[in-house]
Write an enzyme that holds these catalytic residues in place. Structure first.
Site, PDB file in Angstrom:
ATOM      1  N   GLY A  82       0.799  -1.219   0.000  1.00  0.00           N
ATOM      2  CA  GLY A  82       0.000   0.000   0.000  1.00  0.00           C
ATOM      3  C   GLY A  82       0.830   1.266   0.000  1.00  0.00           C
ATOM      4  N   ASN A 132      -7.314   4.105   9.639  1.00  0.00           N
ATOM      5  CA  ASN A 132      -6.694   2.932  10.232  1.00  0.00           C
ATOM      6  C   ASN A 132      -6.715   2.932  11.752  1.00  0.00           C
ATOM      7  OD1 ASN A 132      -4.811   5.100   9.313  1.00  0.00           O
ATOM      8  ND2 ASN A 132      -3.375   4.042  10.654  1.00  0.00           N
ATOM      9  N   SER A 153      -4.149  -3.213  -0.359  1.00  0.00           N
ATOM     10  CA  SER A 153      -3.029  -3.993   0.179  1.00  0.00           C
ATOM     11  C   SER A 153      -3.512  -5.377   0.563  1.00  0.00           C
ATOM     12  CB  SER A 153      -2.425  -3.288   1.399  1.00  0.00           C
ATOM     13  OG  SER A 153      -1.353  -4.041   1.938  1.00  0.00           O
ATOM     14  N   ALA A 154      -2.704  -6.397   0.285  1.00  0.00           N
ATOM     15  CA  ALA A 154      -3.118  -7.783   0.498  1.00  0.00           C
ATOM     16  C   ALA A 154      -3.102  -8.196   1.963  1.00  0.00           C
ATOM     17  CB  ALA A 154      -2.218  -8.719  -0.307  1.00  0.00           C
ATOM     18  N   HIS A 155      -2.129  -7.722   2.734  1.00  0.00           N
ATOM     19  CA  HIS A 155      -1.975  -8.287   4.074  1.00  0.00           C
ATOM     20  C   HIS A 155      -3.021  -7.788   5.069  1.00  0.00           C
ATOM     21  CE1 HIS A 155       0.080  -5.044   6.559  1.00  0.00           C
ATOM     22  NE2 HIS A 155       0.181  -4.528   5.348  1.00  0.00           N
ATOM     23  N   THR A 167      10.625  -7.834 -12.094  1.00  0.00           N
ATOM     24  CA  THR A 167      10.001  -9.143 -12.214  1.00  0.00           C
ATOM     25  C   THR A 167       8.882  -9.278 -11.186  1.00  0.00           C
ATOM     26  OG1 THR A 167      12.086 -10.103 -12.950  1.00  0.00           O
ATOM     27  CG2 THR A 167      10.425 -11.623 -12.113  1.00  0.00           C
ATOM     28  N   GLN A 212      -7.571   0.086   4.493  1.00  0.00           N
ATOM     29  CA  GLN A 212      -8.312  -0.421   5.653  1.00  0.00           C
ATOM     30  C   GLN A 212      -9.756  -0.766   5.308  1.00  0.00           C
ATOM     31  OE1 GLN A 212      -7.406  -1.440   8.523  1.00  0.00           O
ATOM     32  NE2 GLN A 212      -5.275  -0.751   8.488  1.00  0.00           N
ATOM     33  N   CYS A 258       2.394   1.376  11.754  1.00  0.00           N
ATOM     34  CA  CYS A 258       3.458   1.950  10.932  1.00  0.00           C
ATOM     35  C   CYS A 258       4.106   3.157  11.599  1.00  0.00           C
ATOM     36  CB  CYS A 258       2.901   2.356   9.569  1.00  0.00           C
ATOM     37  SG  CYS A 258       2.290   0.948   8.624  1.00  0.00           S
TER      38      CYS A 258
END
Length: 382
Positions: free
Chosen positions: A72, A150, A198-200, A236, A178, A322
């Site tokens: 993110g 968040n 964001s994936a996590h 990649t 979020q 964060c």
């Protein structure tokens, strides 16, 4: 091994078992570079394309609008810096409660001749519309406002704000990290030029995110190279993580509404208990994410309480993960006009897919016991 009850899902979420299963082949026999022309490469490209479609479907976007990033923070930087690089310097405006990965790149533009303004929020953390109108009167070129905060969980009316920004001639970006998986996130309905995911945060892997970009706008890449990801993010592709992101997006589409109802019921029990223990719940009067409760016990230091709760077997936070290296009071609460002393008492509980009634009851019991202990110590010290 001792494993505390996890109540910090806004920081990150555990990897779902089905997501792990989707990723596992890419740790072994499937290892191709998605840019290679042989069978290994074609298999990797197909996996990336399928994941791109899954992410797009989760937010009502077209697959060609999905740009995979390393997370993110990178996606937010890509939009803000990438847009600014192709514009004449002007005004960039962000809400006063944005995540640091939006606020800091916006401030960095000042070195390139831009002005940066923060849009004020009211006492419950929603955009102050009078302040928003004053900023729009200055014709900002870029505006960024998050869909859900968040720390407090407050939800903004991004669609209405974006419509006004577009009318004023600006580009609108939204950090929906979020919000994804907790409320509806619809790229078309929001009407923004860029959307960060964001994936996590949705039981996917760490280290992969996406920027959804309106195909009608042009950005400058942060990373130049082989031209991957529509020439906006060379390098990649991290196929295993991208596959996991796609699987997590497909998962949240299937269970979001039912899971939200379940978590909202737990939040009601949690917050009733918190109020009974003398807590002030921030932003209680605003629309919020059903999983997020940000509270303070007046006179009790938040960091101290978080440490005690951890030792008691409950993992919670004192604010944004964060920003955990910086002990200053939450900038979100200060922007809301909360007194600095009360802001230092703030603790965040964020529920998730695995949270149970037993977890909430246990947490409230542990909190009550620790508050009694801390108050006894304070009385003795006095």
């Amino acid at each position: 091994m001792f494993a505390p009850v996890y109540l910090d899902h806004n920081a990150t979420t555990p990897l779902d078992s089905s997501v792990r299963e989707a990723m596992l082949p890419w740790f072994g026999d499937r290892f191709g570079n998605a840019s290679s022309r042989h069978e290994y490469g074609r298999a990797a490209r197909k996996a990336v394309d399928e994941a791109r479609a899954q992410v797009a479907a989760a937010v009502n976007a077209h697959p060609t609008e999905v740009i995979f990033t390393g997370g993110g923070s990178e996606a937010n930087n890509l939009f803000i810096k990438g847009a600014a690089a192709l514009m004449k310097p002007g005004l960039v405006a962000v809400s006063a409660i944005e995540h640091p990965c939006v606020r800091e790149p916006a401030r960095q533009l000042i070195r390139s001749g831009w002005r940066c303004l923060e849009i004020a929020v009211d006492g419950v953390g929603r955009i102050d519309l009078a302040a928003f109108d004053r900023v729009l009167a200055e014709k900002p070129r870029l505006v960024s406002i998050m869909q859900a905060n968040n720390e407090t969980g407050v939800i903004q009316d991004v669609a209405a704000l974006a419509k006004t920004v577009k009318t004023a001639g600006g580009w609108m970006h939204c950090d929906a990290v979020q919000a994804l998986g907790k409320i509806e996130v619809d790229f078309r309905a929001l009407g923004v030029h860029g959307l960060t995911l964001s994936a996590h945060k949705i039981r996917g892997p760490v280290g992969v995110g996406a920027l959804i970009v309106d195909k009608r706008i042009e950005l400058a890449p942060l990373v130049a190279g082989g031209g991957q990801e529509r020439n906006l993010r060379s390098g990649t592709e991290n196929v295993m993580a991208i596959v996991g992101f796609g699987a997590a997006c497909e998962l949240i589409v299937s269970y979001r509404e039912a899971r939200s109802r379940q978590i909202a019921a737990l939040q009601a029990v949690l917050e009733a208990g918190l109020v009974g223990l003398g807590a002030r719940i921030f932003s209680a009067g605003a629309p919020r994410l059903a999983n997020t409760s940000f509270f303070a016990i007046p006179g009790v230091d938040g960091e101290t309480l978080v440490g005690r709760l951890d030792r008691a077997g409950f993992a919670v936070a004192s604010g944004s993960a964060c920003s955990s290296a910086h002990p200053e009071p939450s900038h979100t609460l200060l922007a809301m006009g909360v007194d600095a002393a009360l802001a230092r008492a703030a603790v965040r509980v964020s529920l998730g897919a695995g949270s149970t009634q037993q977890d909430v009851d246990g947490f409230l019991t542990a909190l009550g016991e620790n508050l009694a202990s801390l108050r006894t110590m304070t009385a003795v010290a006095v």
